[in-house]
Design an enzyme around this catalytic site. Structure first.
Site, short mmCIF file in Angstrom:
data_model
loop_
_atom_site.label_atom_id
_atom_site.label_comp_id
_atom_site.label_asym_id
_atom_site.label_seq_id
_atom_site.Cartn_x
_atom_site.Cartn_y
_atom_site.Cartn_z
N ARG A 220 0.95 -1.34 0.17
CA ARG A 220 0.06 -0.18 0.11
C ARG A 220 0.92 1.16 0.22
O ARG A 220 2.07 1.40 0.51
CB ARG A 220 -1.08 -0.04 1.07
CG ARG A 220 -1.89 -1.07 1.26
CD ARG A 220 -3.08 -0.64 0.12
NE ARG A 220 -4.23 -1.55 0.17
CZ ARG A 220 -4.36 -2.74 -0.60
NH1 ARG A 220 -3.27 -2.89 -1.52
NH2 ARG A 220 -5.40 -3.16 -0.73
N GLU A 249 -4.08 7.26 -4.26
CA GLU A 249 -4.51 6.94 -5.62
C GLU A 249 -5.63 7.35 -6.22
O GLU A 249 -6.74 7.31 -5.40
CB GLU A 249 -4.36 5.43 -5.52
CG GLU A 249 -3.20 4.72 -5.25
CD GLU A 249 -3.28 3.08 -5.12
OE1 GLU A 249 -4.48 2.53 -5.42
OE2 GLU A 249 -2.29 2.30 -4.75
N HIS A 268 -1.81 0.38 -9.68
CA HIS A 268 -2.35 -0.69 -8.50
C HIS A 268 -2.82 -1.70 -9.67
O HIS A 268 -4.14 -2.22 -9.20
CB HIS A 268 -3.56 0.03 -7.57
CG HIS A 268 -3.60 -0.98 -6.46
ND1 HIS A 268 -3.67 -0.31 -4.94
CD2 HIS A 268 -3.45 -2.20 -6.43
CE1 HIS A 268 -3.83 -1.28 -4.22
NE2 HIS A 268 -3.60 -2.25 -4.84
#
Ligand code: NDP
Ligand code: 7N6
Length: 302
Positions: A220, A249, A268
């Site tokens: 993360r 993000e 991602h």
């Protein structure tokens, strides 16, 4: 079992793919039933209506975006999808390491300008014999370690439990993180985001890394102090980074991270694969059957 496939899964896959898969396995799945009228809901993100369902299944391994304690208080069984990402993320990380070693990112960059130009003689290296430190040795970490080991790398790792892992030469506990990263050419982050791992890779950890080392973050974004990483990249105290997880993000357009030639930014997607909905579906089917038999579900978070 009545299962809702929640709209939030849409950024990952078409909800109907999972509905069809679950129906083919005999579950009564749909996208348009209220959570309170379901036996279980499959989601990519939380919404408060899910607190009315008896069971919520996250299509991800990470569940830092869900209010797990609220589920516990509401008596909602909450399960996640750990266990399904070792191959996809393992291959993505192997790709990142190979890309840096074999300089593929620089050639792709030059191809945009139709430019035939080799990197300096001393830029390319082979992964064979290089050392990787994998921080987090669960599904992701083991998937990464197995693939980097197959490429001839020496693997060390970090986990909470002081116990060995097959294919990992030395396992460190979190208090020895600095020592673990010191000799590594690649430091790969595969830990969950928790209080203990927030900002885990800070200026000090980056300073403990070799100047020719690459950071690979498939965990993360918040696990890394991004400002410290930018400073380290600017000062050349680390060689580069592959960042699949960012904070925030999407990564804002004005982030300096976009501009470094030795930084790979991916949206991602390290775990994305065309049968992802089936892997999630298999977990949902298994847990639906267990809950039907009043057995405890696998991957239970609360
Ligand atoms: P697992 O639970 O299987 O593994 C987690 C590992 O992290 C374990 O080895 C655990 O130690 C270790 N760990 C936990 N806390 C610490 C700490 N403070 N310091 C060092 N090690 C620690 O999880 P997964 O491998 O399935 O997933 C890990 C995370 O990766 C997810 O939570 C998610 O955030 C992220 N992820 C990202 C993906 C992507 O697309 N980029 C895809 C899937 C997951 P121990 O073995 O001792 O328990
Ligand atoms: C979407 C990514 C996880 O935690 O971050 C990943 O499982 C999921 C495929």
């Amino acid at each position: 079992m009545r299962i809702l496939v929640h709209d939030s899964v849409t950024p990952v896959f078409d909800p109907d793919l999972l509905v069809d898969y679950l129906r083919s396995e005999g579950l009564d799945a749909t996208t348009d039933r209220p959570p309170a009228a379901c036996d279980g809901c499959v989601a990519f993100d939380h919404d408060d209506a899910l607190l009315d369902a008896p069971w919520v299944h996250a299509i991800t391994a990470g569940y830092d975006n869900y209010p797990a304690e609220r589920y516990r208080e509401a008596g909602v069984a909450f399960t996640n999808s750990t266990g399904i990402h070792g191959t996809s993320v393992g291959e993505s990380v192997a790709g990142h390491c190979l890309t840096f070693a074999r300089r593929l990112h620089r050639y792709r960059d030059r191809q945009h300008d139709r430019r035939w130009e080799r990197d300096p003689y001393d830029a390319a290296f082979t992964l064979d014999g290089e050392r990787a430190c994998v921080v987090g040795l669960g599904t992701l970490g083991r998937g990464v370690a197995a693939r980097l080991d197959a490429l001839g790398m020496t693997i060390v790792g970090v986990r909470q439990t002081p116990a060995g892992v097959v294919g990992v030469e030395e396992v460190f506990t979190p208090d020895a993180l600095h020592e673990a990263v010191t000799d590594a050419r690649f430091v790969v982050l595969t830990v969950p985001l928790t209080e203990a791992t927030t900002g885990l890779v800070d200026a000090e950890v980056l300073a403990a890394m070799r100047e020719d080392a690459y950071l690979v973050n498939v965990a993360r974004g918040e696990v890394v102090d991004q400002d410290a990483l930018v400073a380290a990249l600017e000062e050349g105290t680390v060689a580069g980074a592959a960042l699949d997880a960012l904070d925030p993000e999407p990564l804002p357009e004005d982030s300096p991270l976009w501009g470094f030639p030795e930084v790979l930014v991916t949206p991602h997607c390290a775990a994305m694969t065309n049968d992802y909905h089936e892997a999630v579906g298999d977990l949902v089917v298994a847990n639906a059957r267990r809950l039907d038999r009043e057995e405890s579900p696998v991957n239970r978070v609360v």
